[in-house]
Scaffold this motif. Structure first.
Motif, PDB file in Angstrom:
ATOM      1  N   ARG A  25       0.824  -1.208   0.000  1.00  0.00           N
ATOM      2  CA  ARG A  25       0.000   0.000   0.000  1.00  0.00           C
ATOM      3  C   ARG A  25       0.866   1.269   0.000  1.00  0.00           C
ATOM      4  N   LEU A  26       1.960   1.236   0.723  1.00  0.00           N
ATOM      5  CA  LEU A  26       2.840   2.393   0.837  1.00  0.00           C
ATOM      6  C   LEU A  26       3.795   2.538  -0.350  1.00  0.00           C
ATOM      7  N   GLY A  27       3.844   1.513  -1.196  1.00  0.00           N
ATOM      8  CA  GLY A  27       4.682   1.582  -2.378  1.00  0.00           C
ATOM      9  C   GLY A  27       6.152   1.366  -2.117  1.00  0.00           C
ATOM     10  N   VAL A  28       6.467   0.566  -1.087  1.00  0.00           N
ATOM     11  CA  VAL A  28       7.864   0.233  -0.805  1.00  0.00           C
ATOM     12  C   VAL A  28       8.010  -1.281  -0.791  1.00  0.00           C
ATOM     13  N   THR A  29       9.237  -1.763  -0.885  1.00  0.00           N
ATOM     14  CA  THR A  29       9.451  -3.208  -0.865  1.00  0.00           C
ATOM     15  C   THR A  29       9.180  -3.761   0.525  1.00  0.00           C
ATOM     16  N   PRO A  30       8.825  -5.046   0.612  1.00  0.00           N
ATOM     17  CA  PRO A  30       8.634  -5.648   1.932  1.00  0.00           C
ATOM     18  C   PRO A  30       9.851  -5.495   2.833  1.00  0.00           C
ATOM     19  N   LEU A  31      11.049  -5.682   2.275  1.00  0.00           N
ATOM     20  CA  LEU A  31      12.261  -5.567   3.086  1.00  0.00           C
ATOM     21  C   LEU A  31      12.399  -4.165   3.670  1.00  0.00           C
ATOM     22  N   THR A  32      12.056  -3.154   2.877  1.00  0.00           N
ATOM     23  CA  THR A  32      12.171  -1.778   3.363  1.00  0.00           C
ATOM     24  C   THR A  32      11.260  -1.542   4.560  1.00  0.00           C
ATOM     25  N   PHE A  33      10.003  -1.925   4.429  1.00  0.00           N
ATOM     26  CA  PHE A  33       9.065  -1.650   5.511  1.00  0.00           C
ATOM     27  C   PHE A  33       9.336  -2.529   6.733  1.00  0.00           C
ATOM     28  N   LEU A  34       9.622  -3.803   6.503  1.00  0.00           N
ATOM     29  CA  LEU A  34       9.932  -4.682   7.628  1.00  0.00           C
ATOM     30  C   LEU A  34      11.213  -4.240   8.325  1.00  0.00           C
ATOM     31  N   GLY A  35      12.175  -3.732   7.540  1.00  0.00           N
ATOM     32  CA  GLY A  35      13.396  -3.197   8.138  1.00  0.00           C
ATOM     33  C   GLY A  35      13.106  -1.995   9.011  1.00  0.00           C
ATOM     34  N   ALA A  36      12.192  -1.135   8.565  1.00  0.00           N
ATOM     35  CA  ALA A  36      11.814   0.031   9.366  1.00  0.00           C
ATOM     36  C   ALA A  36      11.133  -0.395  10.662  1.00  0.00           C
ATOM     37  N   ILE A  37      10.289  -1.412  10.590  1.00  0.00           N
ATOM     38  CA  ILE A  37       9.647  -1.930  11.798  1.00  0.00           C
ATOM     39  C   ILE A  37      10.700  -2.492  12.749  1.00  0.00           C
ATOM     40  N   GLY A  38      11.649  -3.244  12.194  1.00  0.00           N
ATOM     41  CA  GLY A  38      12.716  -3.795  13.024  1.00  0.00           C
ATOM     42  C   GLY A  38      13.544  -2.709  13.689  1.00  0.00           C
ATOM     43  N   ALA A  39      13.791  -1.625  12.958  1.00  0.00           N
ATOM     44  CA  ALA A  39      14.545  -0.509  13.533  1.00  0.00           C
ATOM     45  C   ALA A  39      13.783   0.110  14.695  1.00  0.00           C
ATOM     46  N   CYS A  40      12.477   0.238  14.551  1.00  0.00           N
ATOM     47  CA  CYS A  40      11.660   0.779  15.640  1.00  0.00           C
ATOM     48  C   CYS A  40      11.693  -0.154  16.849  1.00  0.00           C
ATOM     49  N   ALA A  41      11.614  -1.442  16.598  1.00  0.00           N
ATOM     50  CA  ALA A  41      11.668  -2.398  17.698  1.00  0.00           C
ATOM     51  C   ALA A  41      13.000  -2.321  18.429  1.00  0.00           C
ATOM     52  N   ALA A  42      14.091  -2.194  17.670  1.00  0.00           N
ATOM     53  CA  ALA A  42      15.425  -2.187  18.265  1.00  0.00           C
ATOM     54  C   ALA A  42      15.718  -0.924  19.051  1.00  0.00           C
ATOM     55  N   THR A  43      15.056   0.177  18.677  1.00  0.00           N
ATOM     56  CA  THR A  43      15.331   1.472  19.314  1.00  0.00           C
ATOM     57  C   THR A  43      14.204   1.944  20.214  1.00  0.00           C
ATOM     58  N   ASP A  44      13.274   1.038  20.514  1.00  0.00           N
ATOM     59  CA  ASP A  44      12.153   1.328  21.409  1.00  0.00           C
ATOM     60  C   ASP A  44      11.295   2.501  20.929  1.00  0.00           C
ATOM     61  N   ARG A  45      11.161   2.603  19.628  1.00  0.00           N
ATOM     62  CA  ARG A  45      10.256   3.599  19.061  1.00  0.00           C
ATOM     63  C   ARG A  45       8.922   2.924  18.759  1.00  0.00           C
ATOM     64  N   PRO A  46       7.822   3.655  18.817  1.00  0.00           N
ATOM     65  CA  PRO A  46       6.524   3.048  18.485  1.00  0.00           C
ATOM     66  C   PRO A  46       6.494   2.597  17.043  1.00  0.00           C
ATOM     67  N   VAL A  47       5.768   1.527  16.775  1.00  0.00           N
ATOM     68  CA  VAL A  47       5.731   0.971  15.421  1.00  0.00           C
ATOM     69  C   VAL A  47       5.160   1.968  14.428  1.00  0.00           C
ATOM     70  N   GLU A  48       4.360   2.920  14.904  1.00  0.00           N
ATOM     71  CA  GLU A  48       3.816   3.952  14.016  1.00  0.00           C
ATOM     72  C   GLU A  48       4.918   4.754  13.343  1.00  0.00           C
ATOM     73  N   ASP A  49       6.084   4.839  13.989  1.00  0.00           N
ATOM     74  CA  ASP A  49       7.195   5.595  13.392  1.00  0.00           C
ATOM     75  C   ASP A  49       7.691   4.955  12.105  1.00  0.00           C
TER      76      ASP A  49
END
Length: 212
Positions: A25-49
């Motif tokens: 939906r966002l027009g990015v590759t799965p790896l890009t978005f999943l990587g962003a989610i992983g970065a949020c998880a690793a840095t204690d940022r909300p998944v909305e970020d």
């Protein structure tokens, strides 16, 4: 133990399909978005970020509403019974048969509550933060969960995939915390020193013997 309370996302429900649909939906590759989610998880940022990382300035609620208008019959930003982890039904059945009271309670929107109730899971109660009027990790959430379980907190095991939202506040509330090591938060948080306060498992099928 007389009761078990379960988180939802990445405890009972595999959210992979949900995030992959969002990537498309966002027009990015799965790896890009999943990587962003992983970065949020690793840095204690909300998944909305993760949404703002791949599309700065996005209004997620407005995008979700537009998506619903584009595809009113689609699954979109949600899940169904096909997204349950394979150990969920057999584990819940064994726990229920052993006499434990089972409660599902997580930070979920109303549509998730509808989806969970449609799955006909062998549990006693299903509630979400919207119905309870309080979200994890607020102590009020765990007090409400204990009321749903109908026993004192010391007789409740709380199972979740996050240290910050699940097992640590559950432990502070007097419950027995169990961290399931799956999903990005589960694997990351299992390595954190504070997670030694919890019992760490890799499958819900470990619970019947653990709580027996």
């Amino acid at each position: 133990m007389r009761a078990v309370v379960f988180d939802v996302g990445e405890t009972l429900v595999d959210e992979s399909r949900l995030w992959l649909r969002w990537a498309d939906r966002l027009g990015v590759t799965p790896l890009t978005f999943l990587g962003a989610i992983g970065a949020c998880a690793a840095t204690d940022r909300p998944v909305e970020d993760a949404f703002a990382i791949v599309r700065p300035g996005i209004d997620v609620a407005a995008e979700d509403a537009a998506w619903a208008a584009d595809d009113p019959a689609g699954l979109r930003n949600g899940f169904d019974a096909d997204d349950l982890y394979p150990d969920v039904r057999p584990a819940l059945t064994r726990l229920r048969d052993s006499g434990l009271r089972l409660v599902i309670a997580g930070n979920q929107p109303p549509r998730a509550l509808t989806a969970l109730r449609a799955m006909d899971l062998p549990v006693d109660v299903i509630r979400n933060s919207a119905e309870l009027g309080v979200e994890k990790p607020d102590p009020g959430f765990f007090a409400a969960a204990a009321e749903l379980a109908g026993v004192i907190p010391e007789q409740i095991a709380y199972v979740g995939d996050r240290a910050d939202n699940d097992v640590l506040p559950a432990a502070d509330a007097g419950m027995w915390p169990i961290l399931i090591r799956r999903g990005p938060w589960g694997y990351l948080h299992a390595q954190r020193p504070q997670s030694t306060r919890a019992k760490i498992i890799d499958s819900l099928l470990e619970l019947p013997a653990l709580l027996g």
